[in-house]
Structures are given as structure tokens and as C-alpha cells.
Design a protein around this motif. Structure first.
Motif, PDB file in Angstrom:
ATOM      1  N   SER B  55       5.424  12.250   0.403  1.00  0.00           N
ATOM      2  CA  SER B  55       4.962  12.064   1.749  1.00  0.00           C
ATOM      3  C   SER B  55       3.463  11.577   1.568  1.00  0.00           C
ATOM      4  CB  SER B  55       4.994  13.011   2.867  1.00  0.00           C
ATOM      5  OG  SER B  55       4.469  12.448   4.069  1.00  0.00           O
ATOM      6  N   THR B  56       2.807  12.599   1.001  1.00  0.00           N
ATOM      7  CA  THR B  56       1.374  12.350   0.652  1.00  0.00           C
ATOM      8  C   THR B  56       1.082  11.067  -0.312  1.00  0.00           C
ATOM      9  OG1 THR B  56       0.549  14.456   0.981  1.00  0.00           O
ATOM     10  CG2 THR B  56      -0.771  13.220  -0.170  1.00  0.00           C
ATOM     11  N   ILE B  57       1.965  11.004  -1.324  1.00  0.00           N
ATOM     12  CA  ILE B  57       1.696   9.915  -2.046  1.00  0.00           C
ATOM     13  C   ILE B  57       2.001   8.729  -1.609  1.00  0.00           C
ATOM     14  CG2 ILE B  57       3.064   8.856  -4.147  1.00  0.00           C
ATOM     15  CD1 ILE B  57       3.481  11.762  -5.067  1.00  0.00           C
ATOM     16  N   SER B  58       3.016   8.717  -0.629  1.00  0.00           N
ATOM     17  CA  SER B  58       3.262   7.344   0.207  1.00  0.00           C
ATOM     18  C   SER B  58       2.155   6.999   0.960  1.00  0.00           C
ATOM     19  CB  SER B  58       4.629   7.838   1.184  1.00  0.00           C
ATOM     20  OG  SER B  58       4.723   6.611   1.726  1.00  0.00           O
ATOM     21  N   VAL B  59       1.419   7.986   1.761  1.00  0.00           N
ATOM     22  CA  VAL B  59       0.491   7.444   2.853  1.00  0.00           C
ATOM     23  C   VAL B  59      -0.908   6.842   1.998  1.00  0.00           C
ATOM     24  CG1 VAL B  59       0.888   8.867   4.716  1.00  0.00           C
ATOM     25  CG2 VAL B  59      -0.368   9.993   3.002  1.00  0.00           C
ATOM     26  N   THR B  62      -0.010   3.540   0.837  1.00  0.00           N
ATOM     27  CA  THR B  62      -0.355   2.828   1.917  1.00  0.00           C
ATOM     28  C   THR B  62      -1.641   2.418   2.270  1.00  0.00           C
ATOM     29  OG1 THR B  62       1.835   3.325   2.919  1.00  0.00           O
ATOM     30  CG2 THR B  62       0.357   2.342   4.417  1.00  0.00           C
ATOM     31  N   ILE B  68       4.182   2.639  -4.001  1.00  0.00           N
ATOM     32  CA  ILE B  68       4.203   3.784  -4.944  1.00  0.00           C
ATOM     33  C   ILE B  68       4.025   3.781  -6.265  1.00  0.00           C
ATOM     34  CG2 ILE B  68       5.383   5.916  -5.160  1.00  0.00           C
ATOM     35  CD1 ILE B  68       6.239   6.003  -2.319  1.00  0.00           C
ATOM     36  N   ILE B  69       4.885   2.829  -6.857  1.00  0.00           N
ATOM     37  CA  ILE B  69       5.403   2.765  -8.300  1.00  0.00           C
ATOM     38  C   ILE B  69       3.895   2.321  -8.930  1.00  0.00           C
ATOM     39  CG2 ILE B  69       5.683   0.271  -8.085  1.00  0.00           C
ATOM     40  CD1 ILE B  69       7.831   0.420 -10.062  1.00  0.00           C
TER      41      ILE B  69
END
Lengths: 74, 74
Positions: B55-59, B62, B68-69
């Protein structure tokens, strides 16, 4: 901090993990043993019920003999 | 479950995040505000001191306007 968008990311990750596990001919139990994580955790991750850490993502990739990046390719 | 290999993954992720933040001309504080996570967490992630969640990686991705990749490409 988990919003709808992140929920989608977590669920997409779970589906991708499940697809890769099955394409490798592995059961959830086999993958759990190889990654040295609890069997219940594999199921929860595949269903998008938990927010996996980078460490867990890394051990899953290693167990599947792939790179982390492969877990985020569609 | 965190072994030396995962520690390397976490530290490599932190370095990659730092490089991308700086190349976007952002301070840690600006990135924290954009990702809506604590400033202290950005610093700890960049130093490889914490194991970030998906989730943190995603925000973070963004906030940096990337996928993400991209955070796992060297």
C-alpha cells in the motif's frame, strides 16, 4: 492510508501471485513452504485480504524463481 | 523472515525511491505530503530502515506519477 485504489493494487497483486503460483504447478502449501511464510498468509495475500510487505513480496518472488518486477507485470 | 537478502532488497528500494524523488525535484517533505504518509516514514524508507507495505509502495508510486514496476527497475 488504504484507499480504494490501493485495495485494487493489493487485489491485483494477489491475483498475479495466484496465477504465477498455479502456472508453476505449485499448491499454496508448497509456495508457503518454499517462501517460509505461513500457509494462511499465502491464501490471504492471494485473496487480497492483507497488505504484503516488501520483504514478503521478495521471499515470494524468490520462491517462484522470478524477479519482484515480474509480480507487477500484467 | 527478514534475512540478509531481504535487507538488500529493502535498502535497494530505498535508494531507488530516493533517486526518483530527487530526479523529480522533490524534497522528502513534498513527497510525504503528496503520498499522504508521515515525513519520518519517507526518510526511514529511503534509508532502508523499514519494510514498506505494498500500500505504501503504491501511494509513493502514485505521488511520483510512475508505476509500481518503475520502483523496482534499476
Amino acid at each position: 492510508m488504504i484507499n480504494i485504489k490501493n485495495d485494487k493494487v493489493i487485489k491485483a497483486f494477489g491475483r498475479r501471485l495466484r496465477d504465477l503460483r498455479i502456472s508453476n504447478g505449485l499448491s499454496q502449501e508448497q509456495l508457503a513452504n518454499m517462501a517460509e511464510i505461513p500457509l494462511s498468509q499465502v491464501g490471504r495475500i492471494e485473496r487480497g485480504e492483507v497488505n504484503p510487505t516488501l520483504s514478503t513480496i521478495s521471499v515470494l518472488a524468490t520462491a517462484l524463481n522470478i524477479q519482484i518486477i515480474d509480480l507487477f507485470l500484467i
